[in-house]
Write a protein that holds these residues in place. Structure first.
Motif, PDB file in Angstrom:
ATOM      1  N   MET A  74       0.745  -1.261   0.124  1.00  0.00           N
ATOM      2  CA  MET A  74       0.061  -0.169   0.031  1.00  0.00           C
ATOM      3  C   MET A  74       0.802   1.258   0.073  1.00  0.00           C
ATOM      4  SD  MET A  74      -2.847  -1.044  -0.343  1.00  0.00           S
ATOM      5  CE  MET A  74      -3.770   0.459  -0.179  1.00  0.00           C
ATOM      6  N   LEU A  75       1.817   1.190   0.806  1.00  0.00           N
ATOM      7  CA  LEU A  75       2.842   2.531   0.822  1.00  0.00           C
ATOM      8  C   LEU A  75       3.645   2.649  -0.488  1.00  0.00           C
ATOM      9  CD1 LEU A  75       4.116   2.178   4.445  1.00  0.00           C
ATOM     10  CD2 LEU A  75       2.635   3.619   3.578  1.00  0.00           C
ATOM     11  N   ILE A  76       4.063   1.455  -1.223  1.00  0.00           N
ATOM     12  CA  ILE A  76       4.744   1.635  -2.356  1.00  0.00           C
ATOM     13  C   ILE A  76       3.634   2.221  -3.502  1.00  0.00           C
ATOM     14  CG2 ILE A  76       5.715   0.305  -4.173  1.00  0.00           C
ATOM     15  CD1 ILE A  76       7.029  -1.662  -2.102  1.00  0.00           C
ATOM     16  N   GLY A  79       3.208   5.895  -3.203  1.00  0.00           N
ATOM     17  CA  GLY A  79       4.530   6.350  -3.336  1.00  0.00           C
ATOM     18  C   GLY A  79       5.000   7.153  -2.046  1.00  0.00           C
ATOM     19  N   LEU A  80       4.523   6.478  -0.821  1.00  0.00           N
ATOM     20  CA  LEU A  80       5.033   7.053   0.071  1.00  0.00           C
ATOM     21  C   LEU A  80       6.269   6.569   0.820  1.00  0.00           C
ATOM     22  CD1 LEU A  80       1.551   7.245   1.798  1.00  0.00           C
ATOM     23  CD2 LEU A  80       2.641   9.224   0.787  1.00  0.00           C
ATOM     24  N   PHE A  81       7.229   6.635   0.372  1.00  0.00           N
ATOM     25  CA  PHE A  81       8.597   6.065   0.574  1.00  0.00           C
ATOM     26  C   PHE A  81       9.166   6.427   1.803  1.00  0.00           C
ATOM     27  CE2 PHE A  81       8.166   5.859  -4.043  1.00  0.00           C
ATOM     28  CZ  PHE A  81       8.154   4.481  -4.342  1.00  0.00           C
ATOM     29  N   ARG A  82       9.077   7.607   2.372  1.00  0.00           N
ATOM     30  CA  ARG A  82       9.611   8.192   3.599  1.00  0.00           C
ATOM     31  C   ARG A  82       8.759   7.350   4.772  1.00  0.00           C
ATOM     32  NH1 ARG A  82       9.840  14.389   5.696  1.00  0.00           N
ATOM     33  NH2 ARG A  82      10.960  13.755   7.594  1.00  0.00           N
ATOM     34  N   LYS A  83       7.432   7.014   4.480  1.00  0.00           N
ATOM     35  CA  LYS A  83       6.748   6.463   5.588  1.00  0.00           C
ATOM     36  C   LYS A  83       6.906   5.122   5.562  1.00  0.00           C
ATOM     37  CE  LYS A  83       2.540   9.244   6.346  1.00  0.00           C
ATOM     38  NZ  LYS A  83       1.179   9.281   6.206  1.00  0.00           N
ATOM     39  N   LEU A  84       7.510   4.410   4.430  1.00  0.00           N
ATOM     40  CA  LEU A  84       7.777   2.911   4.161  1.00  0.00           C
ATOM     41  C   LEU A  84       8.858   2.806   4.930  1.00  0.00           C
ATOM     42  CD1 LEU A  84       7.410   0.308   2.778  1.00  0.00           C
ATOM     43  CD2 LEU A  84       8.707   1.150   0.953  1.00  0.00           C
ATOM     44  N   SER A  85       9.943   3.449   4.785  1.00  0.00           N
ATOM     45  CA  SER A  85      11.424   3.419   5.450  1.00  0.00           C
ATOM     46  C   SER A  85      11.025   3.453   6.929  1.00  0.00           C
ATOM     47  CB  SER A  85      12.348   4.636   5.244  1.00  0.00           C
ATOM     48  OG  SER A  85      12.479   4.442   3.725  1.00  0.00           O
ATOM     49  N   PHE A  86      10.331   4.494   7.549  1.00  0.00           N
ATOM     50  CA  PHE A  86      10.021   4.662   8.711  1.00  0.00           C
ATOM     51  C   PHE A  86       9.107   3.331   9.272  1.00  0.00           C
ATOM     52  CE2 PHE A  86       7.622   5.758  12.543  1.00  0.00           C
ATOM     53  CZ  PHE A  86       8.479   6.269  13.485  1.00  0.00           C
TER      54      PHE A  86
END
Length: 355
Positions: A74-76, A79-86
């Protein structure tokens, strides 16, 4: 700063303490963590998990894996890659942080060898003595059970009996071994939902460090199941080392009044001795193997053929992965720690020859 950042920092601190500082404080983790915090937590989890006949931990793993995959996808997509990293940092830190708090700190206790003041090394003469002794015992017990040399020993698959036997015989262990364990109630070993997966990845059972449940791969040849059950129980009683869990699995079955379980224990130990020879010289191994009753040979080959039939690329991958996991958790020999059982048994028998 947001609360979630405090949470992440707290988890990272716990993980750092575990992997950087913990090895220097074995006394603390033996006395305070294992005998107090861990014991209390295990009693609490025992109350909850024993309400269920199935493995709550197996369900927990499935739910967590599905959730993590769903969240990543869902995060990919968004496009929420910063949230994905966190999210990934939180997930990894949570896994290792909770793992250490719930069970992993047992890896930093004093070893059995230290607590019993045993030697660590052995030579080929020691191995020869133990192998000869076990060969005689196994052949004798095999004849007692089968009445002839040609028939293999058959143990009926009865997990309820294996649990009852192991729990009863943990209580019969000599006091110097009992004091190394926690005094908690022992959880029954449950059949794993992932038995087929465990067969293909090369595992006989596992202990869930988050729920403190013991699981056995219900597909393995039954001759090895009683020892596996006792092995997994040792993990619940605070034994982190695979070497030491093997040792307790063996010692527990030796206390049994059932000669089939004694046979299974001695066969288990003998197989480890023979493996040491096989690693050195195949010809010597074959000579030793040929000294066994035909039925004993069949019991050994039955297990070998089972694992060979399941072996694939994932077996090597997961064994390597688990080996790395053991190493970063203070089991320096990694997957080879299973094989250190022979050395521990030799030196234990030298100090306690009548146990």
């Amino acid at each position: 700063m947001k609360k979630k950042y405090f949470f992440l920092i707290g988890l990272i601190i716990v993980v750092c303490i575990a992997y950087l500082l913990a090895p220097g404080f074995p006394e603390f983790f033996t006395t305070y963590y294992n005998q107090r915090f861990y014991t209390f937590l295990d009693q609490l989890l025992h109350t909850v998990t024993n309400l269920f006949s199935f493995s709550l931990g197996d369900v927990f793993y499935a739910v967590i894996i599905v959730f993590v995959i769903y969240k990543i996808v869902m995060l990919i997509k968004k496009g929420l890659f910063r949230k994905l990293s966190f999210f990934l940092m939180i997930a990894i830190a949570s896994f290792f942080g909770i793992f250490q708090l719930f069970w992993g700190f047992n890896n930093y206790k004093y070893s059995i060898a230290y607590q019993l003041e045993l030697d660590r090394d052995y030579d080929m003469e020691d191995l020869k003595t133990l192998t000869n002794k076990l060969t005689m015992i196994v052949n004798h017990q095999h004849l007692l059970i089968t009445g002839g040399s040609l028939q293999k020993v058959v143990i009926e698959k009865d997990l309820e009996l294996f649990n009852k036997n192991a729990k009863l015989n943990y209580a019969k262990l000599p006091d110097h071994l009992k004091k190394i364990l926690t005094t908690n109630k022992i959880n029954n070993v449950k059949p794993s939902f992932y038995s087929a997966l465990q067969s293909y990845t090369g595992f006989s059972g596992y202990f869930n460090p988050f729920t403190h449940e013991n699981q056995v791969n219900i597909q393995i040849p039954t001759i090895g199941m009683p020892v596996t059950v006792a092995h997994e129980m040792a993990h619940q009683l605070g034994i982190s080392s695979e070497t030491e869990a093997n040792f307790f699995g063996y010692q527990v079955l030796l206390q049994s009044e059932n000669v089939k379980f004694k046979y299974a224990a001695n066969l288990y130990a003998l197989k480890y001795c023979l493996k040491q020879y096989r690693n050195e010289n195949e010809e010597t191994y074959q000579l030793l193997f040929n000294r066994l009753n035909v039925g004993v040979q069949q019991n050994i080959l039955e297990s070998e053929l089972f694992w060979q039939s399941k072996r694939n690329i994932s077996s090597y991958f997961f064994k390597h992965l688990y080996g790395r996991f053991l190493k970063i958790n203070n089991q320096k020999d990694g997957i080879q720690s299973y094989n250190k059982f022979v050395g521990l048994l030799i030196n234990y028998n030298k100090k306690y020859p009548h146990h």
